[in-house]
Design a protein around this motif. Structure first.
Motif, short mmCIF file in Angstrom:
data_model
loop_
_atom_site.label_atom_id
_atom_site.label_comp_id
_atom_site.label_asym_id
_atom_site.label_seq_id
_atom_site.Cartn_x
_atom_site.Cartn_y
_atom_site.Cartn_z
N ARG A 42 24.10 48.07 27.55
CA ARG A 42 23.03 47.82 28.51
C ARG A 42 23.47 46.93 29.66
O ARG A 42 22.66 46.23 30.26
CB ARG A 42 21.84 47.20 27.78
N SER A 43 24.75 46.95 29.95
CA SER A 43 25.31 46.02 30.95
C SER A 43 24.67 46.17 32.32
O SER A 43 24.57 45.19 33.07
CB SER A 43 26.82 46.22 31.05
N LYS A 44 24.20 47.36 32.67
CA LYS A 44 23.61 47.59 33.99
C LYS A 44 22.08 47.46 33.98
O LYS A 44 21.43 47.61 35.02
CB LYS A 44 24.01 48.97 34.52
N GLN A 45 21.53 47.18 32.81
CA GLN A 45 20.07 47.08 32.68
C GLN A 45 19.58 45.73 33.21
O GLN A 45 20.26 44.71 33.08
CB GLN A 45 19.67 47.25 31.21
N ILE A 46 18.40 45.72 33.81
CA ILE A 46 17.81 44.46 34.29
C ILE A 46 17.46 43.59 33.07
O ILE A 46 16.80 44.05 32.13
CB ILE A 46 16.55 44.73 35.14
N ALA A 47 17.91 42.35 33.10
CA ALA A 47 17.82 41.48 31.92
C ALA A 47 16.38 41.27 31.46
O ALA A 47 16.12 41.17 30.26
CB ALA A 47 18.48 40.14 32.21
N GLY A 48 15.44 41.22 32.40
CA GLY A 48 14.05 40.98 32.05
C GLY A 48 13.42 42.10 31.25
O GLY A 48 12.34 41.92 30.68
N THR A 49 14.07 43.27 31.20
CA THR A 49 13.53 44.40 30.44
C THR A 49 14.06 44.45 29.02
O THR A 49 13.66 45.32 28.25
CB THR A 49 13.85 45.73 31.15
N THR B 136 21.09 41.87 36.37
CA THR B 136 21.49 42.75 35.28
C THR B 136 22.08 41.93 34.13
O THR B 136 22.39 40.75 34.27
CB THR B 136 22.54 43.76 35.73
N VAL B 137 22.24 42.61 33.01
CA VAL B 137 22.87 41.98 31.85
C VAL B 137 24.26 41.48 32.23
O VAL B 137 24.62 40.33 31.95
CB VAL B 137 22.95 42.99 30.68
N TYR B 138 25.04 42.31 32.87
CA TYR B 138 26.41 41.94 33.23
C TYR B 138 26.43 40.77 34.22
O TYR B 138 27.26 39.86 34.10
CB TYR B 138 27.14 43.13 33.83
N GLU B 139 25.51 40.76 35.17
CA GLU B 139 25.47 39.66 36.14
C GLU B 139 25.14 38.34 35.46
O GLU B 139 25.69 37.29 35.82
CB GLU B 139 24.45 39.97 37.24
N GLU C 57 17.41 40.70 22.24
CA GLU C 57 18.52 41.02 23.15
C GLU C 57 18.67 39.93 24.20
O GLU C 57 19.80 39.60 24.60
CB GLU C 57 18.27 42.38 23.79
N GLN C 58 17.56 39.36 24.65
CA GLN C 58 17.65 38.26 25.61
C GLN C 58 18.31 37.04 24.98
O GLN C 58 19.06 36.32 25.65
CB GLN C 58 16.25 37.91 26.14
N GLN C 59 18.04 36.80 23.70
CA GLN C 59 18.71 35.69 23.02
C GLN C 59 20.21 35.94 22.94
O GLN C 59 21.02 35.04 23.16
CB GLN C 59 18.13 35.50 21.61
N MET C 60 20.58 37.17 22.64
CA MET C 60 22.00 37.52 22.62
C MET C 60 22.64 37.29 23.99
O MET C 60 23.77 36.80 24.09
CB MET C 60 22.16 39.00 22.22
N LEU C 61 21.90 37.64 25.05
CA LEU C 61 22.41 37.46 26.40
C LEU C 61 22.59 35.98 26.74
O LEU C 61 23.60 35.59 27.34
CB LEU C 61 21.47 38.13 27.40
N ALA C 62 21.63 35.16 26.35
CA ALA C 62 21.74 33.72 26.60
C ALA C 62 22.95 33.13 25.88
O ALA C 62 23.68 32.29 26.42
CB ALA C 62 20.47 33.01 26.16
N MET C 63 23.19 33.59 24.66
CA MET C 63 24.36 33.12 23.90
C MET C 63 25.64 33.62 24.56
O MET C 63 26.63 32.88 24.64
CB MET C 63 24.25 33.59 22.46
N ARG D 93 16.02 31.37 28.92
CA ARG D 93 16.25 31.01 30.33
C ARG D 93 17.29 31.91 31.01
O ARG D 93 18.13 31.43 31.79
CB ARG D 93 16.68 29.55 30.46
N ILE D 94 17.26 33.19 30.69
CA ILE D 94 18.14 34.11 31.40
C ILE D 94 17.59 34.37 32.80
O ILE D 94 16.43 34.05 33.10
CB ILE D 94 18.28 35.44 30.63
#
Length: 236
Positions: A129-136, A94-97, A141-147, A88-89
């Motif tokens: 990848r802080s400036k990368q769009i999260a959906g890509t 972006t990753v940072y956002e 990596e998305q699981q890491m971002l959610a955590m 649910r990201i």
């Protein structure tokens, strides 16, 4: 000492009795796993603890306080955060956002900066990848971002709902290693996971859930070696 305690929890979906009087506790500093087949009620329990769905009966106590009727948005500042099934990201940010959105419990710039760096220490790939769009990002990596987003709220207890779902074996191993690292840094973890072998391998204790009821409990090692658990959940 129990930091989270669930007593006689009952949850219905219409006429369906999804959770039928479940009781368990999570002690401070532990990793506790809920294991069971798909549809056993694991996610429902986490949603009920987090205040995302109503409860028909029972109590939930967190840090000695009754939170049975507390709304979800009030629990996060108190230190109870959930990483939902399916991540649910925010796909278009972006990753940072996405990471930024996890921090809404204060306005301390130094505190914020330290939290971001701590998150990046767990997940260095996200800093790259802080400036990368999260959906890509890949699923892992998305699981890491959610955590990461959840960790920005400085949780005392982290609820993880199926963190290995849809991930490659390599990412599964990485995610579980990071869960252990997060726990060792002082965060208590309640883990809902279909990959019973991986969950039990890192759990201090675990509960087996079958059709809305707890049928077994023990240490992670005890359940890994239990013949019934092996047959039902470990492929042997």
């Amino acid at each position: 000492m129990a930091i989270l305690e669930v007593k006689d929890l009952k949850v219905n979906y219409g006429l369906i009795k999804a959770i039928k009087g479940v009781s368990f506790e999570v002690n401070e500093g532990e990793i506790v796993a809920l294991i069971g087949a798909n549809g056993a009620g694991k996610t429902t329990i986490l949603h009920a603890i987090s205040g995302l769905i109503p409860k028909q009966a029972g109590t939930v106590t967190y840090c000695g306080h009754d939170i049975t009727s507390t709304s979800a948005f009030k629990l996060i500042p108190q230190g109870l955060a959930q990483v939902p099934e399916g991540r649910r990201i925010f796909q278009e940010l972006t990753v940072y956002e996405n990471i930024q959105l996890g921090y809404f419990t204060g306005k301390d710039k130094k505190d914020y900066d330290e939290l971001v760096e701590k998150v990046y220490s767990y997940f260095p790939i996200l800093k790259e990848r802080s400036k990368q769009i999260a959906g890509t990002l890949s699923g892992g990596e998305q699981q890491m971002l959610a955590m990461s987003r959840a960790l920005m709220s400085k949780p005392k207890v982290l609820l993880l709902d199926e963190p290995s779902m849809g991930l490659s074996p390599l990412y599964v191993n990485t995610i579980f290693s990071i869960i252990e690292e997060i726990n060792k840094s002082g965060t208590t973890v309640l883990l809902n996971e279909q990959n019973a072998r991986k969950a039990l391998s890192i759990a201090d204790r675990a509960y087996v859930l079958e059709i809305g009821k707890i049928t077994m409990t023990g240490t992670g090692e005890e359940l890994l070696n239990d013949e019934n658990v092996k047959k039902a959940y470990l492929g042997g």
